[in-house]
Scaffold this active site. Structure first.
Site, PDB file in Angstrom:
ATOM      1  N   SER A  11      18.462 -37.954  30.192  1.00  0.00           N
ATOM      2  CA  SER A  11      18.835 -39.317  30.560  1.00  0.00           C
ATOM      3  C   SER A  11      19.955 -39.264  31.585  1.00  0.00           C
ATOM      4  CB  SER A  11      19.309 -40.088  29.325  1.00  0.00           C
ATOM      5  OG  SER A  11      19.986 -41.246  29.746  1.00  0.00           O
ATOM      6  N   HIS A  36      14.659 -39.508  32.566  1.00  0.00           N
ATOM      7  CA  HIS A  36      14.773 -40.772  31.838  1.00  0.00           C
ATOM      8  C   HIS A  36      15.828 -41.635  32.528  1.00  0.00           C
ATOM      9  CE1 HIS A  36      14.244 -43.202  28.171  1.00  0.00           C
ATOM     10  NE2 HIS A  36      15.552 -43.375  28.144  1.00  0.00           N
ATOM     11  N   ASP A  38      17.745 -45.067  32.405  1.00  0.00           N
ATOM     12  CA  ASP A  38      18.117 -46.156  31.502  1.00  0.00           C
ATOM     13  C   ASP A  38      18.636 -47.359  32.274  1.00  0.00           C
ATOM     14  OD1 ASP A  38      17.714 -45.259  28.757  1.00  0.00           O
ATOM     15  OD2 ASP A  38      19.220 -43.726  29.193  1.00  0.00           O
ATOM     16  N   MET A  40      20.071 -51.190  32.010  1.00  0.00           N
ATOM     17  CA  MET A  40      20.710 -52.118  31.065  1.00  0.00           C
ATOM     18  C   MET A  40      21.259 -53.320  31.818  1.00  0.00           C
ATOM     19  SD  MET A  40      22.931 -49.432  28.851  1.00  0.00           S
ATOM     20  CE  MET A  40      22.209 -47.916  28.217  1.00  0.00           C
ATOM     21  N   HIS A  71      13.353 -46.822  31.343  1.00  0.00           N
ATOM     22  CA  HIS A  71      13.506 -47.488  30.042  1.00  0.00           C
ATOM     23  C   HIS A  71      14.253 -48.792  30.294  1.00  0.00           C
ATOM     24  CE1 HIS A  71      15.766 -47.248  25.878  1.00  0.00           C
ATOM     25  NE2 HIS A  71      14.980 -48.301  25.961  1.00  0.00           N
ATOM     26  N   MET A  73      16.072 -51.822  29.245  1.00  0.00           N
ATOM     27  CA  MET A  73      16.799 -52.516  28.177  1.00  0.00           C
ATOM     28  C   MET A  73      17.297 -53.828  28.769  1.00  0.00           C
ATOM     29  SD  MET A  73      18.718 -49.188  26.646  1.00  0.00           S
ATOM     30  CE  MET A  73      18.413 -48.240  28.131  1.00  0.00           C
ATOM     31  N   MET A 141      13.682 -45.655  19.334  1.00  0.00           N
ATOM     32  CA  MET A 141      15.136 -45.514  19.452  1.00  0.00           C
ATOM     33  C   MET A 141      15.697 -44.976  18.134  1.00  0.00           C
ATOM     34  SD  MET A 141      15.777 -46.531  22.532  1.00  0.00           S
ATOM     35  CE  MET A 141      17.520 -46.180  22.347  1.00  0.00           C
ATOM     36  N   GLY A 148      25.081 -43.985  25.533  1.00  0.00           N
ATOM     37  CA  GLY A 148      24.776 -42.586  25.263  1.00  0.00           C
ATOM     38  C   GLY A 148      25.774 -42.032  24.250  1.00  0.00           C
ATOM     39  N   ASP A 179      14.494 -41.330  21.490  1.00  0.00           N
ATOM     40  CA  ASP A 179      15.655 -41.567  22.358  1.00  0.00           C
ATOM     41  C   ASP A 179      16.901 -41.888  21.535  1.00  0.00           C
ATOM     42  OD1 ASP A 179      17.365 -42.229  24.425  1.00  0.00           O
ATOM     43  OD2 ASP A 179      16.220 -43.970  25.117  1.00  0.00           O
ATOM     44  N   GLY A 181      20.787 -39.593  20.441  1.00  0.00           N
ATOM     45  CA  GLY A 181      21.400 -38.627  19.536  1.00  0.00           C
ATOM     46  C   GLY A 181      20.640 -37.320  19.373  1.00  0.00           C
TER      47      GLY A 181
HETATM   48  C1  DX5 Z   1      20.729 -45.469  24.934  1.00  0.00           C
HETATM   49  C2  DX5 Z   1      19.815 -44.847  25.954  1.00  0.00           C
HETATM   50  C3  DX5 Z   1      19.638 -43.388  25.806  1.00  0.00           C
HETATM   51  C4  DX5 Z   1      20.902 -42.568  25.927  1.00  0.00           C
HETATM   52  C5  DX5 Z   1      20.675 -41.244  25.257  1.00  0.00           C
HETATM   53  O1  DX5 Z   1      20.646 -46.835  25.056  1.00  0.00           O
HETATM   54  O2  DX5 Z   1      18.532 -45.439  25.885  1.00  0.00           O
HETATM   55  O3  DX5 Z   1      18.644 -42.907  26.687  1.00  0.00           O
HETATM   56  O4  DX5 Z   1      21.306 -42.379  27.240  1.00  0.00           O
HETATM   57  O5  DX5 Z   1      21.867 -40.523  25.273  1.00  0.00           O
HETATM   58  P1  DX5 Z   1      22.200 -39.405  24.173  1.00  0.00           P
HETATM   59  O6  DX5 Z   1      21.097 -38.400  24.258  1.00  0.00           O
HETATM   60  O7  DX5 Z   1      23.520 -38.871  24.602  1.00  0.00           O
HETATM   61  O8  DX5 Z   1      22.203 -40.095  22.841  1.00  0.00           O
HETATM   62 ZN    ZN Z   2      16.807 -44.587  27.026  1.00  0.00          ZN
END
Ligand code: DX5
Ligand code: ZN
Length: 221
Positions: A11, A36, A38, A40, A71, A73, A141, A148, A179, A181
């Site tokens: 990501s 990936h 992201d 938002m 992705h 959001m 998720m 992240g 996706d 953690g």
């Molecule tokens: C959270 C994102 C993830 C995030 C993952 O909203 O969708 O893609 O960046 O980051 P890690 O792998 O550090 O949890």
């Molecule tokens: Zn994501």
């Protein structure tokens, strides 16, 4: 499931945005299959990241060299879905919790990209049922979307297993992407539950050696 079938999708949210092009090139040469991306909007999630102009530049530089996995959001994904495909996303995933998700999926497909649906932690596996014939990705998720570096919610594992069973029982050609953690400890849990794609932000971009980090995630069982 054999080792090669698990794909790693770093990501870019955890990358150094001042060196974004280098950061993406580095994970591609380190073995990452997908990138990936992201997106938002500060409404659907309480954070703002990057959007269309950044995706367009990234796609220009890397189109054909990787798979760009956007992705979304965002609220009203149907308003922006076409633009994300035109900007160069190979895959666009939208949250089932958004009113316009079904319309967005149709638009993504009509414009030639692979559509996927995303489930927040509280959303049940059954939310994917209306989409099974039209999607290529289910994204589960394992953290609340927005940031992240959060802790993997292992309570999501039964849902991942359920989706794996559903995909296999119907012989569907759908990637099961996880996706949030993901790290060397939790990757094995996700893979064991049936994941085929692991998103990894911090586990890759905050590591000293991207190649080692990716190899480690992929080989967990
Ligand atoms: C959270 C994102 C993830 C995030 C993952 O909203 O969708 O893609 O960046 O980051 P890690 O792998 O550090 O949890
Ligand atoms: Zn994501």
């Amino acid at each position: 499931m054999s080792e090669q079938t698990v794909k790693i999708a770093p990501s870019i949210l955890s990358a150094d945005f001042g060196r974004l092009s280098d950061e993406i090139a580095s994970v591609i040469s380190a073995g990452a299959e997908w990138i990936h991306f992201d997106v938002m909007d500060g409404h659907f999630v309480p954070n703002i990241s990057v959007g269309l102009p950044v995706l367009e530049s990234v796609a220009k530089a890397f189109k054909g060299k990787t798979t760009l996995d956007a992705h979304l959001m965002i609220d009203n994904p149907e308003r922006y879905a076409q633009n994300f495909v035109l900007a160069g996303a190979d895959i666009v995933t939208v949250h089932t919790e958004c009113g316009g998700a079904a319309e967005a999926v149709r638009i993504i497909r009509d414009n030639g990209a692979v559509a996927g649906v995303v489930l927040k932690p509280a959303t049940p596996a059954e939310a994917v049922l209306p989409y099974l014939d039209v999607i290529g990705v289910i994204l589960v998720m394992t953290v609340e979307p927005g940031f992240g570096g959060q802790k993997f919610q292992s309570e999501q594992l039964p849902k991942i297993r359920k989706l794996r069973e559903l995909i296999d029982a119907q012989g569907l050609d759908i990637e099961l992407e996880i996706d949030g953690g993901i790290n060397a400890e939790t990757a094995g849990l996700a893979i064991g539950a049936g994941a085929t794609v692991l998103v990894a932000g911090n586990a890759v971009y905050k590591s000293a050696d991207y190649t080692e980090a990716i190899k480690k995630l992929r080989s967990q069982r």
